[in-house]
Design an enzyme around this catalytic site. Structure first.
Site, mmCIF file in Angstrom:
data_model
loop_
_atom_site.group_PDB
_atom_site.id
_atom_site.type_symbol
_atom_site.label_atom_id
_atom_site.label_comp_id
_atom_site.label_asym_id
_atom_site.label_seq_id
_atom_site.Cartn_x
_atom_site.Cartn_y
_atom_site.Cartn_z
ATOM 1 C CG HIS A 261 -2.069 0.893 1.107
ATOM 2 N ND1 HIS A 261 -1.993 2.243 1.360
ATOM 3 C CD2 HIS A 261 -3.333 0.654 0.684
ATOM 4 C CE1 HIS A 261 -3.171 2.785 1.123
ATOM 5 N NE2 HIS A 261 -4.003 1.840 0.699
ATOM 6 C CG ASP B 82 -8.456 -4.152 -2.764
ATOM 7 O OD1 ASP B 82 -9.667 -3.953 -2.642
ATOM 8 O OD2 ASP B 82 -7.655 -3.278 -3.131
HETATM 9 N N1 COA Z 1 3.875 -7.753 -4.345
HETATM 10 C C1 COA Z 1 5.222 -7.874 -4.439
HETATM 11 N N2 COA Z 1 6.059 -6.836 -4.286
HETATM 12 C C2 COA Z 1 5.517 -5.640 -4.028
HETATM 13 C C3 COA Z 1 4.134 -5.459 -3.901
HETATM 14 C C4 COA Z 1 3.311 -6.577 -4.076
HETATM 15 N N3 COA Z 1 1.983 -6.479 -3.988
HETATM 16 N N4 COA Z 1 3.872 -4.171 -3.651
HETATM 17 C C5 COA Z 1 5.062 -3.552 -3.610
HETATM 18 N N5 COA Z 1 6.048 -4.444 -3.846
HETATM 19 C C6 COA Z 1 7.487 -4.151 -3.890
HETATM 20 C C7 COA Z 1 7.830 -3.528 -5.240
HETATM 21 O O1 COA Z 1 8.153 -4.505 -6.203
HETATM 22 C C8 COA Z 1 8.990 -2.648 -4.875
HETATM 23 O O2 COA Z 1 10.131 -3.469 -4.774
HETATM 24 P P1 COA Z 1 11.608 -2.911 -5.152
HETATM 25 O O3 COA Z 1 11.866 -1.862 -4.121
HETATM 26 O O4 COA Z 1 12.459 -4.127 -5.048
HETATM 27 O O5 COA Z 1 11.491 -2.358 -6.544
HETATM 28 C C9 COA Z 1 8.638 -2.136 -3.487
HETATM 29 O O6 COA Z 1 7.773 -3.150 -2.926
HETATM 30 C C10 COA Z 1 7.909 -0.815 -3.498
HETATM 31 O O7 COA Z 1 6.806 -0.938 -4.412
HETATM 32 P P2 COA Z 1 6.067 0.254 -5.132
HETATM 33 O O8 COA Z 1 5.214 -0.289 -6.225
HETATM 34 O O9 COA Z 1 7.058 1.302 -5.483
HETATM 35 O O10 COA Z 1 5.199 0.773 -3.963
HETATM 36 P P3 COA Z 1 4.002 1.740 -4.096
HETATM 37 O O11 COA Z 1 3.849 2.374 -2.776
HETATM 38 O O12 COA Z 1 4.124 2.635 -5.272
HETATM 39 O O13 COA Z 1 2.824 0.734 -4.434
HETATM 40 C C11 COA Z 1 0.840 -0.400 -4.603
HETATM 41 C C12 COA Z 1 1.668 0.580 -3.768
HETATM 42 C C13 COA Z 1 -0.512 -0.607 -3.913
HETATM 43 C C14 COA Z 1 0.590 0.179 -6.005
HETATM 44 C C15 COA Z 1 1.612 -1.746 -4.713
HETATM 45 O O14 COA Z 1 1.915 -2.240 -3.440
HETATM 46 C C16 COA Z 1 0.857 -2.772 -5.547
HETATM 47 O O15 COA Z 1 0.914 -2.748 -6.774
HETATM 48 N N6 COA Z 1 0.127 -3.722 -4.857
HETATM 49 C C17 COA Z 1 -0.621 -4.715 -5.560
HETATM 50 C C18 COA Z 1 -1.961 -4.156 -6.026
HETATM 51 C C19 COA Z 1 -2.943 -3.952 -4.888
HETATM 52 O O16 COA Z 1 -3.148 -4.807 -4.058
HETATM 53 N N7 COA Z 1 -3.577 -2.769 -4.904
HETATM 54 C C20 COA Z 1 -4.589 -2.416 -3.930
HETATM 55 C C21 COA Z 1 -4.132 -1.297 -3.069
HETATM 56 S S1 COA Z 1 -5.324 -0.997 -1.771
#
Ligand code: COA
Length: 381
Positions: free
Chosen positions: A263, A317
């Site tokens: 998140h 979710d």
């Molecule tokens: N599964 C595996 N790895 C994850 C992850 C996940 N669900 N969410 C984040 N990471 C990892 C990323 O790969 C990244 O790794 P790195 O530092 O080695 O590159 C690190 O954690 C940071 O991720 P990032 O995408 O930059 O974080 P964010 O704060 O921008 O992303 C979300 C937040 C919600 C977009 C992201 O966690 C995600 O895509 N989750 C899955 C979708 C989801 O469940 N969305 C509902 C949100 S309520």
């Protein structure tokens, strides 16, 4: 512009876009509050109707205010025939979120004009959008199944009436309460992508129907509301507790995102997922266990073992889909149900935006070509 203002913040992460008194998150402590009330207390004791009122007005309603709100809301649940004809014109294969986005905008075309800044007009639109969103979702669901839409009832709660319109029969008490609590938990969540989208559109002095329609579009994406649908598909693909570790290892090695985890704001387990889990436990005890929940618990263990140090934990979710599936709801309707709940938050944000509106107009850092001479088409290579 100062050098500081030109600093790029990808995704505007953490950049305050507004002052807001609607909800509050402490992502490190796992706190979510609506108007100062902890989400755990609202999940335990409130209802969607009361929460929607609270989000809009900033105070819990008195009994007579809540009764009047319930009556006003249920009085505007029904859709005009033109809307039903429109819903029937969509292909049955259309994603319900695309249908909902179109239908909310279309509903605005069937309604009286909403003058920006007019409290009475806004209140009318608030009631109408909140009340009609479940009717749209349920009507399209029935139409695509080849069934007639079921007219809403005025004597049922928001959650119970939605299940009634979907299935044509009154839901049992536990099913209605489970959905009611899920709606409370999803009703607002500070400046997330869909809320921001709603406020950006409303900031142009567009109407609430345009703005909520835009928010539905933003919610559809799998990085936002669309994740709940993907979670269930992942759990179904995994199939059994024994397969979890191998499946997760494959995701880790391909650096794939595991849906339902991580998140932008929470770096601990999402407080809403605790509430959903305890709700699920009660429901499974009454309606029977669901094996996919065991797969989910194992996946949580494996992912947190591996990525917990990075602040990757289950988000809201992760458990909502399992609960909706147990309620018999189709997987691609999970995000529309999220929209039914979040409409309360979006509309409260629009109202807040209306009080002190400023058009959103972020800057950019231009990185393209400059001052080129136009080349006639015959001279291009
Ligand atoms: N599964 C595996 N790895 C994850 C992850 C996940 N669900 N969410 C984040 N990471 C990892 C990323 O790969 C990244 O790794 P790195 O530092 O080695 O590159 C690190 O954690 C940071 O991720 P990032 O995408 O930059 O974080 P964010 O704060 O921008 O992303 C979300 C937040 C919600 C977009 C992201 O966690 C995600 O895509 N989750 C899955 C979708 C989801 O469940 N969305 C509902 C949100 S309520």
């Amino acid at each position: 512009m100062t050098a500081e203002a030109k600093q790029l913040v990808p995704g505007l992460a953490g950049v305050p876009a507004a002052e807001s008194a609607i909800s509050y998150i402490d992502g490190n402590a796992g706190v979510l509050e609506y108007r100062g009330y902890p989400i755990e207390q609202l999940a335990e004791r409130s209802t969607f109707e009361e929460t929607a009122w609270l989000l809009m007005h900033g105070q819990l309603p008195t009994k007579s205010q809540l009764d009047a709100f319930g009556r006003d809301l249920s009085a505007v649940r029904e859709l005009p025939d033109g809307m039903l004809a429109l819903l029937g014109a969509f292909p049955k294969t259309a994603h319900p979120m695309l249908v909902l986005q179109s239908a909310i905008a279309a509903l605005g075309a069937f309604e009286r004009e909403v003058r920006f800044g007019d409290e009475e007009d806004f209140r009318r639109a608030w009631l109408r959008i909140l009340a009609a969103t479940p009717t749209i979702v349920a009507a399209f669901e029935r139409l695509r199944r080849g069934e007639q839409p079921v007219a809403p009832r005025v004597d049922l709660s928001h959650a119970a009436n939605f299940l009634y319109m979907l299935n044509g029969e009154e839901p049992d008490e536990i099913a209605a309460r489970v959905l009611d609590v899920a709606l409370v938990l999803h009703a607002d969540h500070t400046m997330n992508a869909s809320t921001f989208a709603a406020r950006v559109v409303y900031g142009t002095n567009a109407g609430p129907y345009d703005s909520v329609s835009a928010a539905v579009g933003a919610l559809h994406g799998p990085l936002h509301g669309g994740a709940n649908e993907r979670v269930l598909r992942s759990l179904e693909t995994i199939g059994s507790v024994e397969n979890v570790r191998a499946w997760a290892d494959q995701q880790f090695s391909s650096k794939g995102k595991i849906m339902g985890f991580g998140h932008r704001v929470y770096k601990v387990k999402d407080p809403r997922s605790f509430a959903l889990q305890s709700l699920g436990d009660k429901m499974f005890a009454k309606l029977g266990h669901t094996p996919i929940y065991d797969v989910a618990l194992e996946l949580e263990k494996v992912v947190v073992e591996r990525l917990g140090d990075k602040g990757i934990h289950p988000n809201v979710d992760f458990f909502s889909g399992i609960i909706y599936q147990k309620l018999g709801l189709p997987t691609d309707q999970f995000t529309p149900i999220f929209a039914i709940a979040r409409a309360a938050g979006w509309l409260a944000h629009l109202h807040e935006q209306m009080q002190d509106n400023k058009l959103f107009r972020p800057g950019q850092i231009y990185v393209g070509e400059a001052s080129r001479d136009y080349v006639p088409i015959d001279n291009r290579v």
